[in-house]
Design an enzyme around this catalytic site. Structure first.
Site, PDB file in Angstrom:
ATOM      1  N   ASP A  82       0.848  -1.196   0.000  1.00  0.00           N
ATOM      2  CA  ASP A  82       0.000   0.000   0.000  1.00  0.00           C
ATOM      3  C   ASP A  82       0.888   1.252   0.000  1.00  0.00           C
ATOM      4  O   ASP A  82       1.803   1.358   0.833  1.00  0.00           O
ATOM      5  CB  ASP A  82      -0.861  -0.051   1.275  1.00  0.00           C
ATOM      6  CG  ASP A  82      -1.990   0.958   1.281  1.00  0.00           C
ATOM      7  OD1 ASP A  82      -2.433   1.377   0.202  1.00  0.00           O
ATOM      8  OD2 ASP A  82      -2.440   1.313   2.398  1.00  0.00           O
ATOM      9  N   GLY A 181      -7.535   8.581   7.340  1.00  0.00           N
ATOM     10  CA  GLY A 181      -7.676   8.889   8.762  1.00  0.00           C
ATOM     11  C   GLY A 181      -9.118   9.033   9.223  1.00  0.00           C
ATOM     12  O   GLY A 181     -10.063   8.736   8.488  1.00  0.00           O
ATOM     13  N   GLY A 211      -8.894   5.989   1.551  1.00  0.00           N
ATOM     14  CA  GLY A 211      -9.528   6.859   2.545  1.00  0.00           C
ATOM     15  C   GLY A 211     -11.014   6.591   2.662  1.00  0.00           C
ATOM     16  O   GLY A 211     -11.814   7.516   2.781  1.00  0.00           O
ATOM     17  N   SER A 213     -12.707   4.624   4.960  1.00  0.00           N
ATOM     18  CA  SER A 213     -13.308   4.215   6.238  1.00  0.00           C
ATOM     19  C   SER A 213     -14.530   5.064   6.540  1.00  0.00           C
ATOM     20  O   SER A 213     -14.578   6.254   6.208  1.00  0.00           O
ATOM     21  CB  SER A 213     -12.285   4.347   7.374  1.00  0.00           C
ATOM     22  OG  SER A 213     -11.449   3.210   7.406  1.00  0.00           O
ATOM     23  N   THR A 256      -8.409   2.811   8.919  1.00  0.00           N
ATOM     24  CA  THR A 256      -8.865   3.533  10.115  1.00  0.00           C
ATOM     25  C   THR A 256      -9.935   2.769  10.904  1.00  0.00           C
ATOM     26  O   THR A 256      -9.850   2.677  12.142  1.00  0.00           O
ATOM     27  CB  THR A 256      -9.406   4.921   9.692  1.00  0.00           C
ATOM     28  OG1 THR A 256      -8.298   5.681   9.200  1.00  0.00           O
ATOM     29  CG2 THR A 256     -10.048   5.653  10.841  1.00  0.00           C
TER      30      THR A 256
END
Ligand code: G3H
Ligand code: 13P
Ligand code: ZN
Length: 307
Positions: A82, A181, A211, A213, A256
């Site tokens: 990743d 995050g 990104g 989550s 996250t």
């Protein structure tokens, strides 16, 4: 079964209109949770390792665990680098047996991104390993100063077609408003879904959403109930993810939410049972919590029963 390549997993997903989760791991319990969930729901899965996860756990430790779990559970799984930053880490992963790479040169300018990506693609393809690249920048909430500035970070649909043609990459991570995050949006969550449709109309390879989550309320609440301090954490609504899948996203990256689940599990044991000092009782609870999160993702992404 042996580890498979990401093409084996992602091409059918794009063709058939579902997405496969790419779940980040850095230790045994997280890897086990991912595989237990995938196995119970008969879903293909991508297991993702960042460079810092590799530094933390070591190549052989991650590879050994994931390889064993893939053989033990018999679900199609790819071991993925990743956000690899350069050729050096890409080649090290190839040498150790990773079956999927990402080169993230998205911070460079367009031509430099093409050059860095094409170099990794050329070498990885010699040994049959597919490469994901990134075009556009995943900006955090604090980075978006003006509308124009936000616009400039998003993936340009025409550039996407040119980029794929010139690099030969196998999948493409797009910037459509998400960020990494637990703090993705200050106000209402907003994804640029029309832009995604435009990209998907111009390119046929699997598209990737980083990104992604959701910062699920139950997971956040549990962590908070037992002392986590994460005010204002906000993720991508599950409904928006479903719409993104309908419009061409075939791989969805989740880290996250696993971290939040891990934290909630550990915090609850430590706070409710101060007499406990057996690591298995502490981290075992985190493993259970992560497994539940991964199962929910698989159901939302539509990859259940596709193994
Ligand atoms: O995209 C980033 C992943 O969440 C990995 O983060 O570099 O802290 O392991 P990390
Ligand atoms: P989240 O921080 O939203 O989980 O994104 C993870 C990711 O994109 C890993 O590459
Ligand atoms: Zn990412």
């Amino acid at each position: 079964m042996a580890l498979v390549s990401s093409n084996d997993i992602l091409i059918p997903a794009r063709e058939k209109g579902y997405a496969v989760g790419a779940f980040n791991t850095s230790n045994m319990e997280i890897s086990q949770a991912i595989f237990e969930a995938a196995s119970e729901l008969r879903s293909p899965v991508m297991v993702a390792t960042s460079e810092s996860a590799i530094t933390y756990a070591g190549f052989d430790n991650l590879l050994g665990t994931v390889k064993h779990l893939s053989e033990y559970y018999g679900v199609p799984a790819a071991l993925h680098l990743d956000h690899g930053k350069d050729l050096e880490i890409a080649v090290k992963c190839l040498r150790h047996g990773w079956t999927s790479l990402m080169i993230d040169a998205s911070k460079l300018d367009y031509e430099q991104n093409i050059a860095a990506t094409a170099e990794v693609v050329r070498i990885a393809h010699y040994v049959g390993v597919p490469v994901e690249a990134e075009l556009g920048k995943l900006a955090g909430v604090e980075d978006m100063v003006s509308v124009d500035e936000r616009e400039a970070t998003l993936t340009d649909p025409d550039q996407a077609a040119d980029f794929i043609e010139r690099t030969g990459c196998d999948s493409l991570a797009v910037a459509i408003g998400t960020s990494h995050g637990a703090y993705k949006f200050k106000g209402e969550p907003r994804l640029e879904l029309d832009r995604l449709s435009e990209i998907a109309g111009k390119v046929t390879i699997p598209l990737v959403l980083h990104g992604a989550s959701s910062v699920p309320k139950d997971v956040l609440d549990r962590a908070a109930r037992f002392g986590a301090n994460l005010p204002g954490a906000k993720g991508v609504p599950e409904e928006a993810l479903k719409q993104a899948i309908e419009r061409g996203i075939a791989k969805i990256n989740i880290d996250t939410d696993l971290r939040l689940a891990f934290t909630g599990g550990v915090r609850q044991v430590l706070m409710e049972s101060p007499e406990v000092f057996d690591p298995r009782k502490i981290v075992g609870e985190a493993r259970k919590a992560i497994k539940e999160v991964v199962k929910k993702k698989i159901q939302i992404f539509g990859s259940e029963g596709k193994a």
